[in-house]
Write a protein that holds these residues in place. Structure first.
Motif, short mmCIF file in Angstrom:
data_model
loop_
_atom_site.label_atom_id
_atom_site.label_comp_id
_atom_site.label_asym_id
_atom_site.label_seq_id
_atom_site.Cartn_x
_atom_site.Cartn_y
_atom_site.Cartn_z
N ALA A 1 0.84 -1.21 0.00
CA ALA A 1 0.00 0.00 0.00
C ALA A 1 0.87 1.25 0.00
CB ALA A 1 -0.93 -0.01 1.21
N ALA A 2 1.91 1.26 0.83
CA ALA A 2 2.82 2.41 0.86
C ALA A 2 3.54 2.56 -0.47
CB ALA A 2 3.84 2.23 1.99
N GLU A 3 3.96 1.44 -1.05
CA GLU A 3 4.65 1.47 -2.33
C GLU A 3 3.76 2.03 -3.43
OE1 GLU A 3 5.70 -2.06 -5.33
OE2 GLU A 3 6.96 -2.11 -3.52
N GLN A 4 2.49 1.61 -3.45
CA GLN A 4 1.59 2.09 -4.49
C GLN A 4 1.26 3.57 -4.32
OE1 GLN A 4 -1.82 -0.41 -5.10
NE2 GLN A 4 -0.60 -2.13 -5.79
N LEU A 5 1.10 4.02 -3.09
CA LEU A 5 0.87 5.44 -2.86
C LEU A 5 2.05 6.25 -3.39
CD1 LEU A 5 -0.79 7.75 -1.56
CD2 LEU A 5 0.55 7.37 0.53
N ALA A 6 3.26 5.82 -3.06
CA ALA A 6 4.46 6.52 -3.53
C ALA A 6 4.52 6.52 -5.05
CB ALA A 6 5.71 5.86 -2.94
N MET A 7 4.12 5.40 -5.66
CA MET A 7 4.21 5.30 -7.11
C MET A 7 3.18 6.17 -7.82
SD MET A 7 4.60 1.82 -9.34
CE MET A 7 5.99 1.34 -8.30
N ALA B 1 12.77 7.23 -4.06
CA ALA B 1 13.10 8.40 -3.25
C ALA B 1 12.04 8.65 -2.18
CB ALA B 1 13.25 9.63 -4.14
N LEU B 2 10.77 8.50 -2.54
CA LEU B 2 9.69 8.70 -1.57
C LEU B 2 9.70 7.63 -0.49
CD1 LEU B 2 6.47 9.87 -3.47
CD2 LEU B 2 7.48 10.92 -1.44
N LEU B 3 9.93 6.40 -0.89
CA LEU B 3 9.98 5.31 0.09
C LEU B 3 11.17 5.45 1.03
CD1 LEU B 3 8.99 2.28 -2.18
CD2 LEU B 3 7.59 3.38 -0.42
N LEU C 1 6.49 10.75 3.10
CA LEU C 1 5.40 9.92 2.61
C LEU C 1 4.27 9.87 3.64
CD1 LEU C 1 4.46 8.16 0.26
CD2 LEU C 1 5.49 6.18 1.41
N ASP C 2 4.62 9.81 4.91
CA ASP C 2 3.61 9.81 5.97
C ASP C 2 2.85 11.13 6.01
OD1 ASP C 2 2.39 8.46 8.29
OD2 ASP C 2 3.34 10.05 9.46
N ARG C 3 3.57 12.23 5.78
CA ARG C 3 2.92 13.54 5.76
C ARG C 3 1.91 13.62 4.62
NH1 ARG C 3 2.66 17.92 3.04
NH2 ARG C 3 4.13 17.18 1.45
N VAL C 4 2.31 13.17 3.44
CA VAL C 4 1.42 13.18 2.28
C VAL C 4 0.22 12.27 2.53
CG1 VAL C 4 1.22 12.49 -0.15
CG2 VAL C 4 3.25 13.73 0.63
N ARG C 5 0.49 11.13 3.14
CA ARG C 5 -0.58 10.17 3.39
C ARG C 5 -1.60 10.72 4.39
NH1 ARG C 5 0.15 3.67 4.28
NH2 ARG C 5 -1.97 3.25 5.05
N LYS C 6 -1.13 11.33 5.46
CA LYS C 6 -2.05 11.89 6.46
C LYS C 6 -2.87 13.03 5.87
CE LYS C 6 0.48 10.63 10.65
NZ LYS C 6 1.30 11.12 11.80
N ALA C 7 -2.23 13.85 5.04
CA ALA C 7 -2.96 14.95 4.41
C ALA C 7 -4.03 14.42 3.46
CB ALA C 7 -1.98 15.86 3.66
N GLY C 8 -3.71 13.36 2.71
CA GLY C 8 -4.68 12.76 1.81
C GLY C 8 -5.86 12.17 2.56
N ALA C 9 -5.57 11.54 3.69
CA ALA C 9 -6.64 10.95 4.51
C ALA C 9 -7.55 12.04 5.07
CB ALA C 9 -6.03 10.13 5.64
N ALA C 10 -6.95 13.13 5.51
CA ALA C 10 -7.75 14.22 6.07
C ALA C 10 -8.67 14.82 5.03
CB ALA C 10 -6.82 15.30 6.64
N ARG C 11 -8.15 15.00 3.81
CA ARG C 11 -8.99 15.56 2.73
C ARG C 11 -10.10 14.59 2.35
NH1 ARG C 11 -3.90 17.78 0.97
NH2 ARG C 11 -3.41 15.82 -0.06
N ALA C 12 -9.78 13.29 2.28
CA ALA C 12 -10.80 12.29 1.91
C ALA C 12 -11.90 12.23 2.96
CB ALA C 12 -10.14 10.92 1.74
N ALA C 13 -11.52 12.27 4.24
CA ALA C 13 -12.52 12.24 5.31
C ALA C 13 -13.37 13.50 5.29
CB ALA C 13 -11.82 12.08 6.66
#
Length: 321
Positions: free
Chosen positions: A56-62, A284-286, A292-304
């Motif tokens: 999941a982390a790999e696909q988000l980065a990709m 590089a992202l991985l 990557l965690d910052r981007v992921r948390k921001a994406g989750a906040a926007r989706a929610a």
């Protein structure tokens, strides 16, 4: 209008995923289009939790490395609370018969002992994915069209019974992308979940790995490259890959190569260059888990946040809150 597309971390992303979908998402996606890693969909059958998390982390980065704007991506399980609540509301709107007649459930549960309940209810979770984000269109293949139709039926029923909350989604066939076949068996599609990886080029493969796999690709005999999908599927596959990477036409490209070896070398170099920026960006992202965690948390906040008013309205109208 919001278009919603997802990719399930059932394996490492391969060349067909990149050429057929992800590259197009990055190049053609509209400002409201959304893309998510559907890791919860990967839990419906036996799986390795650590591998699922890593993929999941790999696909988000990709997705991000491919050029999709970070504000348009999120990971499904990061909004599990919202999706879980909406899935329950939709299950209270859906009949058992509707879920049980889904073709994928029938096929995947046939002859299996201990089939997970999630395999039956998965289409309702998919409906929650769609309806929570307010998606109007969902690009899917024929195998997922029935699930989108269920989401539409549930939205219509809820709106008609309790009050108007959900956008009415519709399934749309995505534009025809590159039809990449397995290099070792061109009668089947290249797949990220293939058991035998010898014919699968993964986006994160090193250049030497890509060269080896393409050099070993099936070429159907003959003496010179010819584009004939019916009689020479292996050769046609290589030419279509080259065309997808270079923008040429496979039947024209075939005329430029005097031998199979020359064609394979050209295909290998074209694939390596096509995948290089995505592979380097993903690596590089991985290697920067904090970013990557910052981007992921921001994406989750926007989706929610996008789905908050729909979820709260649906819960109130059905009798909660």
């Amino acid at each position: 209008m919001i278009r919603l597309s997802g990719i399930t971390p059932s394996g490492h992303i391969q060349l067909g995923n990149h050429l057929g979908a992800i590259r197009r998402w990055a190049a053609e996606g509209g400002p409201e289009d959304l893309y998510f890693v559907s890791d919860m969909h990967g839990m419906t059958t036996t799986h390795n939790p650590a591998r699922l998390r890593s993929l999941a982390a790999e696909q988000l980065a990709m997705l991000i490395a491919s050029g999709i704007a970070p504000e348009r991506v999120f990971v499904q399980s990061d909004i599990a609370r919202e999706l879980g609540a909406l899935t329950w509301i939709l299950e209270c709107t859906c009949s058992y018969g509707e879920a049980a007649r889904m073709i994928q459930f029938k096929e995947k549960s046939k002859g299996q002992a201990g089939v997970r309940l999630s395999l039956l209810t998965y289409p309702v979770l998919m409906a929650a994915d769609i309806l929570l984000q307010g998606a109007g269109e969902v690009p899917v293949g024929e195998d997922q069209r029935q699930h989108v139709e269920l989401a539409r039926a549930l939205a219509k029923r809820f709106n008609g019974t309790y009050g108007d909350v959900f956008t009415m989604p519709k399934a749309v066939l995505p534009p025809s992308g590159a039809r990449v076949k397995d290099l070792a068996d061109p009668t089947r599609k290249m797949s990220k979940s293939a058991r035998d990886e010898v014919g699968v080029v993964f986006v994160l493969d090193e250049p030497d790995q890509i060269r080896r796999k393409i050099r070993r690709a099936v070429t159907d005999g003959g003496t010179r490259p010819v584009f004939s999908p019916e009689t020479r599927p292996g050769m046609a596959n290589l030419l279509e890959i080259l065309a997808a990477c270079t923008g040429g036409k496979p039947e024209v490209l075939a005329e430029h190569f005097p031998s199979y070896g020359a064609l394979k070398e050209a295909v290998a170099e074209a694939v390596i260059e096509e995948l290089r920026p995505v592979r380097e960006g993903t690596v590089a992202l991985l290697a920067d888990p904090a970013e990557l965690d910052r981007v992921r948390k921001a994406g989750a906040a926007r989706a929610a946040e996008r789905g908050e008013h729909r979820l709260s309205s649906a819960l109130r109208l059905i009798g909660g809150n």
